[in-house]
Scaffold this motif. Structure first.
Motif, PDB file in Angstrom:
ATOM      1  N   GLY A  25     -44.362   6.359 -46.205  1.00  0.00           N
ATOM      2  CA  GLY A  25     -44.579   5.400 -44.704  1.00  0.00           C
ATOM      3  C   GLY A  25     -45.194   6.209 -43.939  1.00  0.00           C
ATOM      4  N   GLU A  28     -48.796   6.895 -44.246  1.00  0.00           N
ATOM      5  CA  GLU A  28     -49.962   6.141 -43.500  1.00  0.00           C
ATOM      6  C   GLU A  28     -50.113   5.562 -42.470  1.00  0.00           C
ATOM      7  N   ARG A 135     -51.091   4.167 -49.635  1.00  0.00           N
ATOM      8  CA  ARG A 135     -50.746   3.131 -49.986  1.00  0.00           C
ATOM      9  C   ARG A 135     -50.402   2.790 -51.140  1.00  0.00           C
TER      10      ARG A 135
END
Lengths: 228, 228
Positions: A25, A28, A135
């Motif tokens: 996370g 990204e 992702r």
């Protein structure tokens, strides 16, 4: 393993996977913010992306400690060992994806100038493509979905083609605008960093496939690796 | 551990270290041959460097298998565990150094042309500097010499300065010879690959230091990392 040990192992693996999802996370996010900083010449945001990379590094160190502890304490066999080793390698790859985003952020102050160079406008689309791959591969990892992982590998060809096209565009722009060569050279490196992010997402996909199936994806000579 | 286990562990560590020295020798050789291929536009040699990289990859896979086996079977503690983990990470770094050499080799066919571009002649000196760092850090690893490892870290500044100087030279050359821009852009990537080899040799040095002392070298923000 007895049922207590199995449960403890499952807990460990759950923690390992949770840490990697967190790393993913952040990585990204780092790509998206680095590209935003580049597009807007936002030096503060670029500096923040650089600083935040330390969080990804710290998470990787935690994954490493935990993985070594699991191997030493539980001496897992076969499938379980494969999962731990895959997690360890995926964490290393995601950490490097974070580094590429950081490297893009570091270019922002070098590219800034009074005369905004035009080709900067084509890079965000490439950044989105690379971010989407990251992702998608982390979703595939979370869902242990090896078919989705294979699709990520296939999508890397499009990113490589995008890179080749940007490389040519940037070279042409340099030929026509020699005053901008120094700045555009930095953009070449930005494009290369994005292309490498795609390669690393591909490597993550291969590890997801390996952890799920116990076999390597067929040996391929990738476009991106060809070029750089 | 009893004395039998201690001896078995020492044998394992010896094998691990032997494999890494082999990898290092191949990586150092790959850098020298890639630069030779570049300087002479020798496409066959370039192709050979690419092909030989598989041997480095295979050795890394062997280090990984052996390290995981040692951790699982012997559950080493403290200093011993540190040594195994350091070996695992050093193997990963040397593998990436090999990749950079391979990437340089892959550029050779893209740079070749009837008109030999001049600035190619400054790159071999940078290649030697990077290769020397790799040799020095692997010697430091073999001798468990953390003072020598620190000297490698210090020498990375000189390589970074060399890179900055080459970057400026190449940009100036592009401005003055717009017809060569596409080829010279590839040389920019070659110089960047060499600079990254220096960063990775530095990371190896840090692991050698860590394995020997149990503490991290002071956290530094390195020049090379700054730039790319």
């Amino acid at each position: 393993m007895n049922s207590h040990t199995v449960k403890a192992f499952d807990n460990d693996i759950g923690r390992l996977r949770g840490l990697i999802s967190q790393m993913g996370g952040l990585a990204e996010d780092a790509i998206a913010r680095a590209m935003q900083a580049l597009a807007r010449s936002d030096l503060d945001l670029a500096e923040q992306v650089r600083a935040d990379d330390k969080r990804i590094d710290a998470l990787e160190a935690e994954v490493e400690r935990l993985a070594v502890q699991i191997i030493a304490l539980r001496a897992p066999m076969a499938v379980d060992l494969r999962e731990v080793v895959a997690a360890l390698k995926i964490a290393g790859l995601v950490e490097r994806i974070g580094d590429y985003a950081k490297n893009i952020a570091k270019r922002v102050p070098m590219i800034e100038s009074e005369h905004r160079i035009e080709p900067i406008s084509i890079l965000p689309a490439m950044g989105r493509m690379a971010g989407d791959m990251v992702r998608a591969v982390l979703d595939a990892f979370a869902a242990r979905d090896f078919a989705a992982a294979m699709r990520v590998v296939e999508s890397d060809t499009a990113l490589d083609d995008f890179y080749d096209s940007i490389f040519r565009t940037l070279v042409t722009y340099m030929v026509e605008n020699p005053r901008t060569i120094s700045q555009v050279a930095h953009l070449l490196f930005v494009a290369k960093n994005l292309e490498r992010i795609g390669d690393h997402a591909t490597n993550v996909a291969e590890m997801v496939y390996f952890a799920a199936t116990g076999t390597q994806m067929a040996d391929r000579d990738r476009g991106g690796e060809q070029e750089q």
